[in-house]
Design a protein around this motif. Structure first.
Motif, mmCIF file in Angstrom:
data_model
loop_
_atom_site.group_PDB
_atom_site.id
_atom_site.type_symbol
_atom_site.label_atom_id
_atom_site.label_comp_id
_atom_site.label_asym_id
_atom_site.label_seq_id
_atom_site.Cartn_x
_atom_site.Cartn_y
_atom_site.Cartn_z
ATOM 1 N N TYR A 51 -69.169 34.917 46.567
ATOM 2 C CA TYR A 51 -68.861 33.734 47.362
ATOM 3 C C TYR A 51 -67.839 32.856 46.632
ATOM 4 O O TYR A 51 -66.883 32.356 47.231
ATOM 5 N N THR A 53 -64.509 32.526 48.643
ATOM 6 C CA THR A 53 -64.572 31.348 49.510
ATOM 7 C C THR A 53 -64.297 30.039 48.772
ATOM 8 O O THR A 53 -63.441 29.267 49.181
ATOM 9 N N TYR A 81 -73.291 28.242 47.226
ATOM 10 C CA TYR A 81 -73.296 29.345 46.248
ATOM 11 C C TYR A 81 -73.968 28.989 44.935
ATOM 12 O O TYR A 81 -74.444 29.869 44.220
#
Length: 106
Positions: A20, A24, A88
């Motif tokens: 993640y 992201t 996350y």
């Protein structure tokens, strides 16, 4: 120069964190206005006695000055970065920001 350091304690799932974070969160962070440089590591070394490190990952970013940093974090991009952390960082995050002083080449 003004520096941001984010220290991440051990997450519940290392693999999910890294996936993640890299796919992201870091792309969000790269959009911060006024960001001069950034780097990160998920390979924090054990302490000199071989004990596990206190933190799993570290992120560093640099801005021209405190005003540029505060402006970046107050922007829509900065708010997106801050609000993404719980997605996350199951172990939380320790955030430090400070003006750099002194130093030089070794």
């Amino acid at each position: 120069m003004h520096k941001l350091i984010v220290l991440y304690p051990e997450p519940v799932d290392r693999s999910a964190f890294v996936d993640y974070y890299e796919k992201t969160h870091l792309p969000l962070a790269q959009r911060l206005p006024g960001l001069r440089s950034w780097r990160y590591s998920v390979e924090v070394s054990p302490d000199p006695d071989g004990n596990p490190p206190a933190y799993f990952a570290v992120f560093e970013a640099e801005f021209d000055d405190a005003e540029a940093f505060r402006s970046a974090m107050g922007s829509s991009e900065g708010r997106a970065v801050a609000s993404d952390v719980p997605n996350y960082a199951s172990g939380g995050a320790v955030i430090l920001d400070y003006a750099l002083a002194g130093g030089g080449a070794a």
